[in-house]
Design a protein around this motif. Structure first.
Motif, short mmCIF file in Angstrom:
data_model
loop_
_atom_site.label_atom_id
_atom_site.label_comp_id
_atom_site.label_asym_id
_atom_site.label_seq_id
_atom_site.Cartn_x
_atom_site.Cartn_y
_atom_site.Cartn_z
N LEU A 163 6.47 -8.32 -6.50
CA LEU A 163 7.17 -8.08 -5.30
C LEU A 163 6.13 -7.03 -4.73
N TYR B 279 6.81 -5.03 1.70
CA TYR B 279 8.11 -5.41 1.05
C TYR B 279 8.92 -5.90 2.26
N ARG C 138 15.13 -2.42 0.23
CA ARG C 138 14.13 -1.36 0.22
C ARG C 138 14.72 -0.32 -0.86
N GLN D 209 14.64 -1.60 -4.31
CA GLN D 209 13.34 -1.45 -5.03
C GLN D 209 13.07 -0.15 -5.29
#
Length: 175
Positions: A160, A166, A64, A67
């Motif tokens: 994604l 996610y 996370r 990202q």
């Protein structure tokens, strides 16, 4: 992947290189450097690091964070290169982007008819490449019967999901 960074998750039962961190580091850095150099016709070098994450929550947190880092870097890069293409010098473009918050960066791009939110997902949050089990239909050559089998296939994912979606994606596909 994002920008010039690659994060790899090895299954906890994977025994590649007997899980020797130094061997994994040297092989991965060498392979990435060689492939990139060959594909782009000029020398490139990559470094590598290993993060041992002892539980699934830390894996989720790590990916996370990566990202979000991809998103932040993409927003900064789009602003910087938009300013450079409009004639700003390196230092001036860097300084102008440096002092802006997220909304101001979006506004800067929008002032040049660039809506960051409408860019492809891979440009904003990177891409994922992972193994996925797929069902394959085959033919038994001895009996002539149709057979079903499961094979692993590499999937390149350019869209994604975000946030808790996610996290769910990570849990479903990697644990």
């Amino acid at each position: 992947t994002q920008s010039d960074e690659i994060s790899l998750l090895f299954h906890y039962r994977d025994e590649s290189f007997n899980r020797k961190e130094r061997k994994i580091l040297s092989i991965l850095a060498g392979e990435a450097s060689a492939k990139f150099s060959v594909m782009h016709g000029q020398m490139a070098t990559f470094d590598a690091r290993v993060c041992v994450l002892p539980n699934s929550q830390l894996v989720d947190d790590y990916f996370r964070w990566r990202q979000e880092d991809a998103h932040r870097n993409a927003l900064n890069a789009h602003c910087y290169w938009m300013l450079r293409k409009s004639g700003h010098a390196v230092g001036a473009a860097t300084e102008q982007v440096k002092g802006l918050n997220r909304q101001e960066k979006h506004d800067l791009l929008f002032s040049q008819q660039i809506n960051f939110n409408e860019l492809p997902a891979w440009q904003k949050r990177g891409t994922g490449v992972y193994w996925k089990d797929v069902e394959k239909t085959g033919l038994n050559p001895k009996t002539g019967e149709t057979t079903q089998t499961t094979r692993r296939q590499l999937v390149a994912d350019f869209d994604l999901p975000l946030n808790e979606f996610y996290s769910e994606f990570i849990r479903q596909n990697f644990f």
